[in-house]
Design a protein around this motif. Structure first.
Motif, mmCIF file in Angstrom:
data_model
loop_
_atom_site.group_PDB
_atom_site.id
_atom_site.type_symbol
_atom_site.label_atom_id
_atom_site.label_comp_id
_atom_site.label_asym_id
_atom_site.label_seq_id
_atom_site.Cartn_x
_atom_site.Cartn_y
_atom_site.Cartn_z
ATOM 1 N N ARG A 68 44.392 29.195 46.591
ATOM 2 C CA ARG A 68 44.499 27.848 46.020
ATOM 3 C C ARG A 68 43.171 27.459 45.361
ATOM 4 N NH1 ARG A 68 47.275 23.777 49.906
ATOM 5 N NH2 ARG A 68 47.622 22.784 47.902
ATOM 6 N N MET A 69 42.671 28.370 44.539
ATOM 7 C CA MET A 69 41.378 28.193 43.899
ATOM 8 C C MET A 69 41.585 27.910 42.417
ATOM 9 S SD MET A 69 38.190 30.895 43.673
ATOM 10 C CE MET A 69 37.874 30.863 45.435
ATOM 11 N N ALA A 70 40.819 26.980 41.886
ATOM 12 C CA ALA A 70 40.860 26.678 40.457
ATOM 13 C C ALA A 70 40.224 27.823 39.671
ATOM 14 C CB ALA A 70 40.112 25.385 40.180
ATOM 15 N N ALA A 71 40.712 28.017 38.468
ATOM 16 C CA ALA A 71 40.198 29.091 37.616
ATOM 17 C C ALA A 71 38.704 28.934 37.349
ATOM 18 C CB ALA A 71 40.976 29.121 36.305
ATOM 19 N N ALA A 72 38.257 27.716 37.107
ATOM 20 C CA ALA A 72 36.831 27.484 36.835
ATOM 21 C C ALA A 72 35.980 27.805 38.064
ATOM 22 C CB ALA A 72 36.597 26.050 36.388
ATOM 23 N N THR A 73 36.479 27.493 39.235
ATOM 24 C CA THR A 73 35.760 27.808 40.471
ATOM 25 C C THR A 73 35.643 29.313 40.634
ATOM 26 O OG1 THR A 73 36.545 25.773 41.507
ATOM 27 C CG2 THR A 73 35.737 27.507 42.980
ATOM 28 N N PHE A 74 36.732 30.016 40.386
ATOM 29 C CA PHE A 74 36.713 31.474 40.469
ATOM 30 C C PHE A 74 35.658 32.049 39.529
ATOM 31 C CE2 PHE A 74 37.907 35.643 38.967
ATOM 32 C CZ PHE A 74 38.219 36.316 40.132
ATOM 33 N N GLY A 75 35.690 31.617 38.285
ATOM 34 C CA GLY A 75 34.723 32.127 37.311
ATOM 35 C C GLY A 75 33.290 31.844 37.705
ATOM 36 N N ARG A 76 33.061 30.650 38.224
ATOM 37 C CA ARG A 76 31.710 30.279 38.637
ATOM 38 C C ARG A 76 31.242 31.117 39.818
ATOM 39 N NH1 ARG A 76 30.360 27.033 42.457
ATOM 40 N NH2 ARG A 76 32.329 25.925 42.492
ATOM 41 N N LEU A 77 32.097 31.292 40.813
ATOM 42 C CA LEU A 77 31.717 32.054 42.003
ATOM 43 C C LEU A 77 31.604 33.553 41.730
ATOM 44 C CD1 LEU A 77 33.908 30.290 44.721
ATOM 45 C CD2 LEU A 77 31.447 30.036 44.343
ATOM 46 N N ALA A 78 32.529 34.087 40.954
ATOM 47 C CA ALA A 78 32.556 35.534 40.724
ATOM 48 C C ALA A 78 31.534 35.996 39.697
ATOM 49 C CB ALA A 78 33.955 35.961 40.290
ATOM 50 N N LEU A 79 31.345 35.198 38.635
ATOM 51 C CA LEU A 79 30.528 35.661 37.514
ATOM 52 C C LEU A 79 29.504 34.647 37.021
ATOM 53 C CD1 LEU A 79 33.457 37.163 35.420
ATOM 54 C CD2 LEU A 79 31.809 38.433 36.813
ATOM 55 N N ASN A 80 29.431 33.504 37.677
ATOM 56 C CA ASN A 80 28.573 32.414 37.206
ATOM 57 C C ASN A 80 28.980 32.005 35.794
ATOM 58 O OD1 ASN A 80 26.580 30.496 37.632
ATOM 59 N ND2 ASN A 80 24.981 31.767 36.739
ATOM 60 N N ASP A 81 30.294 31.993 35.534
ATOM 61 C CA ASP A 81 30.849 31.668 34.223
ATOM 62 C C ASP A 81 32.151 30.899 34.417
ATOM 63 O OD1 ASP A 81 31.897 31.543 31.675
ATOM 64 O OD2 ASP A 81 31.824 33.702 31.307
ATOM 65 N N PRO A 82 32.084 29.568 34.522
ATOM 66 C CA PRO A 82 33.288 28.789 34.806
ATOM 67 C C PRO A 82 34.379 28.912 33.740
ATOM 68 C CG PRO A 82 31.372 27.351 34.585
ATOM 69 C CD PRO A 82 30.892 28.745 34.447
ATOM 70 N N GLY A 83 34.036 29.289 32.537
ATOM 71 C CA GLY A 83 35.030 29.419 31.478
ATOM 72 C C GLY A 83 35.651 30.796 31.369
ATOM 73 N N PHE A 84 35.275 31.699 32.258
ATOM 74 C CA PHE A 84 35.731 33.082 32.146
ATOM 75 C C PHE A 84 37.253 33.207 32.106
ATOM 76 C CE2 PHE A 84 37.403 36.870 34.187
ATOM 77 C CZ PHE A 84 36.963 37.833 33.291
ATOM 78 N N ILE A 85 37.965 32.609 33.062
ATOM 79 C CA ILE A 85 39.417 32.780 33.158
ATOM 80 C C ILE A 85 40.101 32.249 31.906
ATOM 81 C CG2 ILE A 85 41.512 32.149 34.434
ATOM 82 C CD1 ILE A 85 39.801 34.207 35.868
ATOM 83 N N THR A 86 39.710 31.098 31.435
ATOM 84 C CA THR A 86 40.306 30.537 30.219
ATOM 85 C C THR A 86 40.103 31.488 29.049
ATOM 86 O OG1 THR A 86 39.942 28.289 30.998
ATOM 87 C CG2 THR A 86 40.276 28.572 28.632
ATOM 88 N N GLN A 87 38.898 31.990 28.900
ATOM 89 C CA GLN A 87 38.602 32.913 27.814
ATOM 90 C C GLN A 87 39.341 34.236 27.994
ATOM 91 O OE1 GLN A 87 34.347 33.140 27.894
ATOM 92 N NE2 GLN A 87 34.094 30.995 27.279
ATOM 93 N N TYR A 88 39.417 34.725 29.218
ATOM 94 C CA TYR A 88 40.121 35.976 29.507
ATOM 95 C C TYR A 88 41.599 35.855 29.152
ATOM 96 C CZ TYR A 88 41.999 39.857 32.290
ATOM 97 O OH TYR A 88 42.657 40.981 32.713
ATOM 98 N N ARG A 89 42.196 34.738 29.503
ATOM 99 C CA ARG A 89 43.608 34.522 29.197
ATOM 100 C C ARG A 89 43.857 34.418 27.695
ATOM 101 N NH1 ARG A 89 44.678 30.346 34.204
ATOM 102 N NH2 ARG A 89 45.069 31.959 35.775
ATOM 103 N N LYS A 90 42.817 34.087 26.938
ATOM 104 C CA LYS A 90 42.920 34.016 25.471
ATOM 105 C C LYS A 90 42.539 35.333 24.804
ATOM 106 C CE LYS A 90 42.117 29.063 25.120
ATOM 107 N NZ LYS A 90 41.230 28.011 24.595
ATOM 108 N N GLY A 91 42.279 36.371 25.609
ATOM 109 C CA GLY A 91 42.022 37.681 25.044
ATOM 110 C C GLY A 91 40.608 38.203 25.160
ATOM 111 N N ARG A 92 39.747 37.520 25.897
ATOM 112 C CA ARG A 92 38.376 37.997 26.076
ATOM 113 C C ARG A 92 38.383 39.406 26.657
ATOM 114 N NH1 ARG A 92 33.671 34.947 29.636
ATOM 115 N NH2 ARG A 92 32.214 36.676 29.721
ATOM 116 N N ARG A 93 37.565 40.269 26.093
ATOM 117 C CA ARG A 93 37.446 41.640 26.581
ATOM 118 C C ARG A 93 36.655 41.634 27.887
ATOM 119 N NH1 ARG A 93 34.571 46.395 26.731
ATOM 120 N NH2 ARG A 93 35.684 48.224 26.000
#
Length: 66
Positions: A18-43
């Motif tokens: 039950r974790m928000a995508a921004a929280t995941f990105g921040r904790l995993a990679l120090n990048d809160p926008g990672f999941i949004t960008q990944y879902r849009k095709g980020r390599r």
């Protein structure tokens, strides 16, 4: 046994914890926008995928004191 594709593994992790995508990105990679960008095709480089999978396998949720 083959691992889930990264997107499926992330989605299962987010739902299971039950974790928000921004929280995941921040904790995993120090990048809160990672999941949004990944879902849009980020390599995702293999090294980044390894960091994400390591984070998910080692994640221990903290308990909030009452």
């Amino acid at each position: 046994m083959q691992a889930l594709p990264l997107s499926d593994a992330i989605n299962a992790f987010l739902a299971g914890h039950r974790m928000a995508a921004a929280t995941f990105g921040r904790l995993a990679l120090n990048d809160p926008g990672f999941i949004t960008q990944y879902r849009k095709g980020r390599r995702v480089w293999p090294e980044t995928e390894a960091r994400i999978r390591k984070f998910m396998s080692e994640y221990q949720p903290t308990q909030v004191a009452a």
